[in-house]
Write an enzyme that holds these catalytic residues in place. Structure first.
Site, short mmCIF file in Angstrom:
data_model
loop_
_atom_site.label_atom_id
_atom_site.label_comp_id
_atom_site.label_asym_id
_atom_site.label_seq_id
_atom_site.Cartn_x
_atom_site.Cartn_y
_atom_site.Cartn_z
N HIS A 36 0.84 -1.20 0.00
CA HIS A 36 0.00 0.00 0.00
C HIS A 36 0.88 1.26 0.00
CE1 HIS A 36 -2.86 -2.82 2.26
NE2 HIS A 36 -3.56 -2.47 1.19
N GLN A 147 -0.81 -3.85 -9.10
CA GLN A 147 -0.90 -4.97 -10.06
C GLN A 147 -1.32 -6.27 -9.35
OE1 GLN A 147 1.84 -5.68 -13.07
NE2 GLN A 147 1.53 -7.87 -13.00
N GLN A 152 -8.88 -6.31 -10.90
CA GLN A 152 -9.47 -5.06 -10.38
C GLN A 152 -8.97 -3.88 -11.20
OE1 GLN A 152 -9.87 -4.21 -6.06
NE2 GLN A 152 -8.03 -3.00 -6.33
N ARG A 186 -4.15 -10.06 4.12
CA ARG A 186 -4.63 -11.37 4.59
C ARG A 186 -3.50 -12.31 4.99
NH1 ARG A 186 -8.80 -10.33 0.38
NH2 ARG A 186 -10.83 -10.34 1.41
P1 AMP Z 1 -6.54 -3.56 -0.53
O1 AMP Z 1 -6.36 -2.80 0.74
O2 AMP Z 1 -6.15 -4.98 -0.44
O3 AMP Z 1 -7.91 -3.34 -1.13
O4 AMP Z 1 -5.53 -2.92 -1.57
C1 AMP Z 1 -5.50 -1.54 -1.85
C2 AMP Z 1 -4.60 -1.28 -3.04
O5 AMP Z 1 -3.29 -1.74 -2.73
C3 AMP Z 1 -5.04 -2.04 -4.29
O6 AMP Z 1 -4.86 -1.21 -5.42
C4 AMP Z 1 -4.12 -3.23 -4.31
O7 AMP Z 1 -3.90 -3.73 -5.60
C5 AMP Z 1 -2.85 -2.61 -3.76
N1 AMP Z 1 -1.99 -3.65 -3.21
C6 AMP Z 1 -2.32 -4.63 -2.34
N2 AMP Z 1 -1.27 -5.44 -2.12
C7 AMP Z 1 -0.24 -4.97 -2.87
C8 AMP Z 1 1.11 -5.38 -3.08
N3 AMP Z 1 1.63 -6.43 -2.49
N4 AMP Z 1 1.86 -4.64 -3.94
C9 AMP Z 1 1.35 -3.55 -4.56
N5 AMP Z 1 0.09 -3.12 -4.40
C10 AMP Z 1 -0.70 -3.81 -3.58
#
Ligand code: AMP
Length: 282
Positions: A36, A147, A152, A186
Site C-alpha cells: 500500500h 498490479q 481489479q 490477509r
Molecule cells: P486492498 O487494501 O487490499 O484493497 O488494496 C488496496 C490497493 O493496494 C489495491 O490497489 C491493491 O492492488 C494494492 N496492493 C495490495 N497489495 C499490494 C502489493 N503487495 N503490492 C502492490 N500493491 C498492492
C-alpha cells in the site's frame, strides 16, 4: 499535518481549495503494508496532494466471505500514513458512506466474470461501485492501483474508459516479502506452515515466466506445470490457475509474439484466499 475525514461532504469541502492542484488517490481497505505504501509513495511523487482512503467495502464481499474478520488496525494505519506525509485520509463509516436507501451498482460485464469473478460473484461490481463513488468525491488527477489485484485494475480502467471519467489510472508493481510472497493484508491469517507453503504461488508464477522465456508457447503445458507446483503444497487448495490475455482476461491457448498475457493464481490456505500474478510475453 494529515487531515482525517470521516464524512463524504467533509472530504469534498476539505479538497475544495486544491482543485487546481494535482491530486493522487490511493484507495485501500486498511491493514496497511509496504505494498500500500509503495502506491502512496508513487502518488506522492506524481502529485501535489495525496488522498488515501481506508474503507472495508461491504459491497465487494460475498455473504460467505471474510468481511467480519478482515484485519482492521486504524491507529497503526493512521501512523503509517502520517509517516508517509499523506495529506488527507478518508475513512468513512459504512453508514455515512452508503446511506440506507443506497441502491446503485456499477457493473463492468465481461472483465468481471473470469478469474476471481468466477468464485466471487458480485465482487467486481462492489469494487467498481466503491471506486466510482471515491472518484466522484475526490475527483483526483490520478488513481493508484496495485498490479497485485490485476483484474481489479482492468475492471476499473475499463469503467474509467467506458464512462469517460477524467482520471488517469496508474498501476504499481507487486510489492513482495523478501522471500517472494506478495504482500497482502490477509497474510496475517496464515499459520507458520501455511506461510511457508504460500510460496508455492510465486514459485508457480516464476516457473510460468521461465518456461515462456525458454520459448514454451503452449498454455496448457504452462498451466499443468504451475498446477504441479501448487500440488506440492499439502495445505493449498486451488481456486484457479490461468493464462489469460492481459487486456481481455480471456483464456489464451497459445502464446504469440507481441501479445501480452497474464499468468494468474488464486489459492486457498484454510479460509484464507491468496492471489498473485505475473505478466508474460510470447
Ligand atoms: P486492498 O487494501 O487490499 O484493497 O488494496 C488496496 C490497493 O493496494 C489495491 O490497489 C491493491 O492492488 C494494492 N496492493 C495490495 N497489495 C499490494 C502489493 N503487495 N503490492 C502492490 N500493491 C498492492
Amino acid at each position: 499535518m494529515m487531515k482525517v475525514l470521516r464524512r463524504s461532504q467533509a472530504l469534498r469541502k476539505a479538497l475544495d481549495p486544491y482543485r487546481n492542484k494535482k491530486i493522487g488517490l490511493v484507495p485501500t481497505m486498511g491493514a496497511l503494508h509496504e505494498g500500500h505504501l509503495s502506491l502512496l509513495r508513487l502518488a506522492k511523487k506524481e502529485n501535489d496532494i495525496t488522498v488515501a482512503s481506508i474503507f472495508v467495502n461491504p459491497l465487494q464481499f460475498g455473504p460467505k466471505e471474510d468481511l467480519r474478520r478482515y484485519p482492521r488496525n486504524f491507529l497503526r494505519d493512521k501512523k503509517l500514513l502520517i509517516k508517509e506525509k499523506t495529506d488527507f485520509l478518508f475513512a468513512p463509516s459504512k453508514k455515512t458512506f452508503y446511506l440506507t436507501d443506497f441502491q446503485t451498482s456499477v457493473s463492468v460485464k465481461c472483465l468481471s466474470e473470469p478469474l476471481c469473478g468466477a468464485s466471487r460473484p458480485g465482487h467486481f461490481a462492489g469494487v467498481a461501485t466503491v471506486v466510482l463513488k471515491l472518484l466522484n468525491l475526490v475527483r483526483p488527477t490520478a488513481l493508484y492501483l496495485g498490479q497485485k489485484d490485476y483484474q481489479q485494475f482492468r475492471v476499473v480502467t475499463q469503467m474509467v474508459k467506458d464512462l469517460d471519467i477524467p482520471v488517469e489510472v496508474r498501476r504499481a508493481p507487486i510489492f513482495r516479502e523478501p522471500d517472494g510472497l506478495a504482500m497482502s493484508s490477509r497474510n496475517v491469517f496464515l499459520s507458520e506452515t501455511e506461510r511457508k507453503e504460500a510460496l508455492c504461488l510465486v514459485r508457480a508464477l516464476k516457473l510460468a515466466r521461465s518456461l515462456t522465456a525458454k520459448g514454451v508457447k503452449d498454455c496448457r503445458r504452462i498451466r499443468r506445470e504451475m498446477l504441479a507446483v501448487i500440488k506440492k503444497a499439502p495445505h493449498a487448495r486451488l481456486d484457479y490457475a490461468e493464462i489469460v490475455d492481459a487486456a481481455t482476461l480471456e483464456p489464451v491457448v497459445k502464446l504469440t509474439k507481441g501479445r501480452k498475457a497474464l499468468a494468474a493464481l488464486a489459492v486457498f490456505f484454510s479460509k484464507t484466499r491468496l492471489i498473485d500474478n505475473v505478466l508474460i510475453k510470447g
